[in-house]
Each structure stands twice: as structure tokens, then as C-alpha cells.
Design a protein around this motif. Structure first.
Motif, PDB file in Angstrom:
ATOM      1  N   VAL A 194      -5.051  14.012  28.933  1.00  0.00           N
ATOM      2  CA  VAL A 194      -5.112  14.617  30.262  1.00  0.00           C
ATOM      3  C   VAL A 194      -3.713  14.867  30.807  1.00  0.00           C
ATOM      4  O   VAL A 194      -3.434  15.917  31.399  1.00  0.00           O
ATOM      5  N   TYR A 195      -2.818  13.901  30.588  1.00  0.00           N
ATOM      6  CA  TYR A 195      -1.432  14.063  31.068  1.00  0.00           C
ATOM      7  C   TYR A 195      -0.751  15.240  30.370  1.00  0.00           C
ATOM      8  O   TYR A 195      -0.045  16.047  31.002  1.00  0.00           O
ATOM      9  N   GLY A 196      -0.969  15.357  29.050  1.00  0.00           N
ATOM     10  CA  GLY A 196      -0.378  16.481  28.325  1.00  0.00           C
ATOM     11  C   GLY A 196      -0.910  17.818  28.816  1.00  0.00           C
ATOM     12  O   GLY A 196      -0.148  18.784  28.955  1.00  0.00           O
ATOM     13  N   ALA A 197      -2.222  17.864  29.098  1.00  0.00           N
ATOM     14  CA  ALA A 197      -2.788  19.106  29.624  1.00  0.00           C
ATOM     15  C   ALA A 197      -2.205  19.446  30.987  1.00  0.00           C
ATOM     16  O   ALA A 197      -1.923  20.609  31.299  1.00  0.00           O
ATOM     17  N   ALA A 198      -1.999  18.400  31.826  1.00  0.00           N
ATOM     18  CA  ALA A 198      -1.412  18.637  33.150  1.00  0.00           C
ATOM     19  C   ALA A 198       0.016  19.141  33.038  1.00  0.00           C
ATOM     20  O   ALA A 198       0.424  20.072  33.756  1.00  0.00           O
ATOM     21  N   GLN A 199       0.798  18.563  32.125  1.00  0.00           N
ATOM     22  CA  GLN A 199       2.173  19.017  31.944  1.00  0.00           C
ATOM     23  C   GLN A 199       2.220  20.442  31.408  1.00  0.00           C
ATOM     24  O   GLN A 199       3.052  21.251  31.820  1.00  0.00           O
ATOM     25  N   TYR A 200       1.309  20.732  30.492  1.00  0.00           N
ATOM     26  CA  TYR A 200       1.237  22.102  29.960  1.00  0.00           C
ATOM     27  C   TYR A 200       0.905  23.082  31.075  1.00  0.00           C
ATOM     28  O   TYR A 200       1.487  24.177  31.156  1.00  0.00           O
ATOM     29  N   ARG A 201      -0.044  22.678  31.933  1.00  0.00           N
ATOM     30  CA  ARG A 201      -0.441  23.556  33.029  1.00  0.00           C
ATOM     31  C   ARG A 201       0.721  23.787  34.000  1.00  0.00           C
ATOM     32  O   ARG A 201       0.947  24.910  34.464  1.00  0.00           O
ATOM     33  N   LYS A 202       1.470  22.723  34.298  1.00  0.00           N
ATOM     34  CA  LYS A 202       2.625  22.883  35.190  1.00  0.00           C
ATOM     35  C   LYS A 202       3.681  23.791  34.575  1.00  0.00           C
ATOM     36  O   LYS A 202       4.263  24.645  35.259  1.00  0.00           O
ATOM     37  N   ALA A 203       3.926  23.606  33.284  1.00  0.00           N
ATOM     38  CA  ALA A 203       4.907  24.475  32.613  1.00  0.00           C
ATOM     39  C   ALA A 203       4.442  25.923  32.616  1.00  0.00           C
ATOM     40  O   ALA A 203       5.236  26.853  32.814  1.00  0.00           O
ATOM     41  N   GLN A 204       3.133  26.100  32.418  1.00  0.00           N
ATOM     42  CA  GLN A 204       2.590  27.461  32.420  1.00  0.00           C
ATOM     43  C   GLN A 204       2.693  28.085  33.799  1.00  0.00           C
ATOM     44  O   GLN A 204       3.023  29.272  33.943  1.00  0.00           O
ATOM     45  N   GLU A 205       2.417  27.301  34.841  1.00  0.00           N
ATOM     46  CA  GLU A 205       2.528  27.809  36.209  1.00  0.00           C
ATOM     47  C   GLU A 205       3.974  28.156  36.538  1.00  0.00           C
ATOM     48  O   GLU A 205       4.245  29.169  37.198  1.00  0.00           O
ATOM     49  N   ALA A 206       4.906  27.299  36.084  1.00  0.00           N
ATOM     50  CA  ALA A 206       6.321  27.604  36.326  1.00  0.00           C
ATOM     51  C   ALA A 206       6.743  28.881  35.609  1.00  0.00           C
ATOM     52  O   ALA A 206       7.454  29.726  36.171  1.00  0.00           O
ATOM     53  N   GLU A 207       6.277  29.038  34.365  1.00  0.00           N
ATOM     54  CA  GLU A 207       6.594  30.264  33.624  1.00  0.00           C
ATOM     55  C   GLU A 207       5.972  31.476  34.297  1.00  0.00           C
ATOM     56  O   GLU A 207       6.587  32.548  34.371  1.00  0.00           O
ATOM     57  N   HIS A 208       4.750  31.301  34.800  1.00  0.00           N
ATOM     58  CA  HIS A 208       4.082  32.396  35.496  1.00  0.00           C
ATOM     59  C   HIS A 208       4.858  32.781  36.753  1.00  0.00           C
ATOM     60  O   HIS A 208       5.030  33.975  37.061  1.00  0.00           O
ATOM     61  N   ALA A 209       5.344  31.769  37.490  1.00  0.00           N
ATOM     62  CA  ALA A 209       6.127  32.053  38.696  1.00  0.00           C
ATOM     63  C   ALA A 209       7.431  32.771  38.354  1.00  0.00           C
ATOM     64  O   ALA A 209       7.858  33.685  39.070  1.00  0.00           O
TER      65      ALA A 209
END
Length: 442
Positions: free
Chosen positions: A165-180
Motif C-alpha cells: 500500500v505504501y509503495g502504491a501511495a508513493q507511486y501515486r504521489k510521484a505520478q501526480e507530481a509528474e502530471h503537475a
């Protein structure tokens, strides 16, 4: 207007879904093929274990079918259901291959991690899968009378769930940052394009105003010029009709001829300028490059007269092209003037600008070369950018080469710049040969 989240953007991305579909298809195919491992674990063939594997494989394929049928709106619920079903199938496989003695029990903590790997944008499938695996393991081991083993496996599976779950959350944050970052980059590029378009519009309006002013000036010059031509011819006739000494008659005749040539040159320049002011009203037609170069050289001669020697070497029978003759002449004129400016700025003695033509298959090229310093390496990549110029503000707007390339490309041609090996700059203008134009030697 709100921008889509990276999760929704990726989930609806056809390429992303195709990759995920391939991954699920690989898992669905591999699961039944691993049935020989069950045989090794049990020491005999187990139709029940094979049935569980086939059910597991069918469940994964059903997930892809339902996703395609129901669409992205059901993605979250389908992903959660797929995670729970996969864990239930794995627990069933452990049960039918020996419970606590099953070799697959040691792989149980990896299930949440595998789910997080397949569904990295959201931690909920991995969390649900981890809960199912933990509860299933605890109930199975408690039923076997092993509470301590149940506690140990529960902690191990819970830890794996946490990391999944933590890895998925970190991936999601990285993806959101890349999207921004992508959104910010796109916003900046849009603002830059808007500013560039506004500058081009302002410059176009300015050039249009100058063009209208030039057209008016041409009209004002043309009328008195007609009187000058007429009166000059009258004076020439009257003066030379008188009986004058031979030397005086010859000298006056030469003066009148030079004056007449000067007036004709002014008249031709006025006609060319008037043609340029009405160029947008013309349609492309077949024209020859020799006529184009002649028009451009006549106008460029005023600028190059005291700067460089202009040499035109076009082979006879050069094929025709399909373009607006005056527009093309405007491009060649701009190249000649730029060459003259470069020679003047570098203070080249014995400056020379040369125009040559060559036919290469179905294309014909004009080479405009000079013996100046050439293009500096740092300038070459930006040479055709709008508003980029190495000249002072009183000599250039940075639009000449950019507009020239745009005009040439409208006629299906190319305009490239390079430095000559022997020194100096070269601009190569290529155009397709007009289909109706005969090739040389035909």
C-alpha cells in the motif's frame, strides 16, 4: 475547467490499458501451466487444485471482459473485486495443497505486493488483498490449532500489505507530481506560443501598414516619374537636334543615355515594389527561377552595389517551379540582402555574393553563397526562429528568414542554411520541379 487527475488520465489511456491487459493475460495463462508444481507438492495429480487454478485464470479473464464492457467508471470496483477473488483463489490453492504444509503458504505475503505491482495507482486493491490473505491465513492456521503460527503469518502478511500500500501511495504521489509538471510545462508552452503569436500578429500588422504606405509612396512616385521620363526624352530630342560640335554631341548623348537608364532603373524598382505590395492577390503559377533571380537581383543591386559583387550563374534550361513568382523573388531578395548585411558587418574586402542553380532529380535548387565569416555555431540552431536576429534593432526584426522558410514550405520546398567548407555562408533553397516543366535535355 479542472484538469483530469493522473489516475483517471492513465486509466482511460488505451495504451496503458493494453499493457495491463497483456500483463493479466500472461498471468491467466501461466497460472494453469504451473499445475505440475501442485503434483510435486502433493505427490499425486489433484483435479481440485487444477480446478482452482482454472477458476483463478477464468476470473482474471472475466475481469478484463467486464472492464471493457462496463468502462473506466467501474474500474475501481472491478479492481477491488479482482484483488479479493485472486487472494481467495490463492488461499483455496493453499488449502487443497496441504494447508500449513503447502509450499505456497510461504508465497502468501507476496500477494499484496503483486497486486500493488499490477495496480500501482491505487493502494485499495493491495489493501483488500492483504486483508483477505491475512484473515484467511489466520483462520486456516487457527483451525489447525496453531495460534502462534497464525500470529506470525498474520504479522508477515500484514507487513507485506503495508509495504504494498505504501509503495502504491508513493507511486501515486510521484505520478501526480509528474502530471503537475506536465501541466505546468504545457501551460508555459501555451503562454509562450500565445505571446509569440501576439508578436507575430503585431509585426504582421506593422508590415501590412508599411506595405500600404509603400504602395502609396509608389503611386506618388510613379506620376512625377512619368513626367520626368517624358520631359527627358523631349530634352534629349531637342538638344541633340541642334548642330553641336562632334565631341559635345557625343558627350551630351552619353549623358542623356545614362540619365535615361537611371530613370528606367527607378521605374523598374517602382514596378517591383508595386508588385510586392499586391503579391497576396496572386495565385501560384508556373515560373522559372531565372526570372525570379532576375527580379530579386535587380532590387538587391541597390543594397549590394557598394558592398559586394553579385554573380548569377544559372544553367540554361533550368526547370520551372509552381509558386508565386514575386513571393519567391521576395525570398531570394531577402537572402541576398542578408548576405550583403553579413559582408558589410564583417567588413569583408572584395565581398562576393553568388547565386547558382542546380537540378537534382525531381527538385531544383538555388544556392545563395557569400565569402563572409559564415554562421557562428551558436547561431545556426536558431537561425530560422521568429524574432531571432544578430543585427541591431535598426537593421532587422528577426522575421526575414522565418517568413522566407514559411513561404518556401508553402510551395513544397525547403530552405536550409550551412557553412561552406571554403568559408562563408550558404543558403540552399529547394523546390519541386513543376510536373509540366520539361527536364533539361528533353
Amino acid at each position: 475547467m479542472t484538469s483530469p487527475s493522473p489516475s483517471s488520465e492513465v486509466s482511460t489511456n488505451p495504451e496503458t490499458w493494453r499493457r495491463r491487459k497483456r500483463t493479466i493475460a500472461v498471468f491467466a495463462a501461466v497460472i494453469p501451466l504451473l499445475h505440475p508444481l501442485d503434483w510435486l507438492a502433493l505427490g499425486h495429480w489433484s483435479p481440485t487444485a487444477l480446478g482452482v487454478r482454472l477458476l483463478w485464470s477464468a476470473q482474471m479473464l472475466l475481469y478484463t471482459v467486464l472492464y471493457q464492457a462496463l468502462g473506466p467508471r467501474w474500474e475501481q470496483r472491478l479492481a477491488n473485486a479482482n484483488s479479493v477473488a485472486a487472494c481467495c483463489c490463492f488461499l483455496a490453492l493453499i488449502h487443497f495443497t496441504g494447508n500449513e504444509r503447502s509450499p505456497y503458504l510461504h508465497l502468501l505475503p507476496s500477494m499484496p505486493l503483486i497486486i500493488a505491482l499490477i495496480q500501482p495507482r491505487d493502494g485499495r486493491p493491495a489493501l483488500l488483498g492483504g486483508i483477505v490473505c491475512t484473515l484467511g491465513t489466520v483462520l486456516m492456521l487457527l483451525a489447525q490449532g496453531q495460534p502462534m503460527a497464525a500470529l506470525g503469518w498474520a504479522l508477515l502478511t500484514g507487513s507485506a500489505t503495508f509495504f504494498g500500500v505504501y509503495g502504491a501511495a508513493q507511486y501515486r504521489k510521484a505520478q501526480e507530481a509528474e502530471h503537475a509538471v506536465r501541466l505546468e510545462r504545457a501551460r508555459r508552452e501555451s503562454l509562450e506560443k500565445l505571446a509569440l503569436a501576439e508578436r507575430q500578429r503585431a509585426q504582421t500588422e506593422k508590415l501590412a501598414t508599411v506595405g500600404r504606405l509603400a504602395a502609396g509612396v509608389v503611386h506618388e512616385i510613379n506620376n512625377p516619374l512619368a513626367f520626368v521620363r517624358s520631359n527627358l526624352e523631349f530634352l534629349r530630342t531637342e538638344v541633340l537636334r541642334q548642330s553641336l560640335p562632334g565631341e559635345t554631341h557625343a558627350e551630351l548623348s552619353e549623358v542623356f543615355e545614362e540619365t535615361r537608364q537611371g530613370v528606367e532603373r527607378i521605374r523598374q524598382i517602382v514596378l517591383d515594389l508595386r508588385g510586392f505590395s499586391h503579391v497576396d492577390m496572386e495565385e501560384p503559377t508556373e515560373c522559372t527561377l531565372s526570372d525570379v533571380v532576375t527580379d530579386a537581383a535587380r532590387l538587391a543591386g541597390v543594397r549590394l552595389k557598394n558592398v559586394a559583387r553579385l554573380t548569377v550563374a544559372l544553367p540554361p534550361g533550368l526547370p520551372g517551379v509552381f509558386a508565386i513568382r514575386r513571393r519567391l523573388a521576395q525570398v531570394v531578395l531577402n537572402l541576398l540582402v542578408n548576405a550583403g548585411d553579413a559582408l558589410e558587418e564583417a567588413r569583408v574586402r572584395g565581398g562576393e555574393v553568388r547565386v547558382t542553380g542546380v537540378t537534382e532529380g525531381a527538385r531544383v535548387a538555388l544556392l545563395v553563397e557569400d565569402n563572409g565569416p559564415g554562421f557562428p555555431p551558436e547561431v545556426m540552431p536558431r537561425l530560422f526562429e521568429s524574432f531571432f536576429t544578430t543585427k541591431g534593432p535598426d537593421k532587422g526584426t528577426g522575421l526575414g528568414l522565418a517568413l522566407s522558410r514559411e513561404l518556401v514550405e508553402r510551395f513544397g520546398g525547403t530552405l536550409v542554411a550551412e557553412n561552406r567548407p571554403e568559408g562563408g555562408a550558404r543558403l540552399r533553397l529547394e523546390l519541386p520541379v513543376h510536373p509540366a516543366a520539361p527536364s533539361p535535355g528533353s
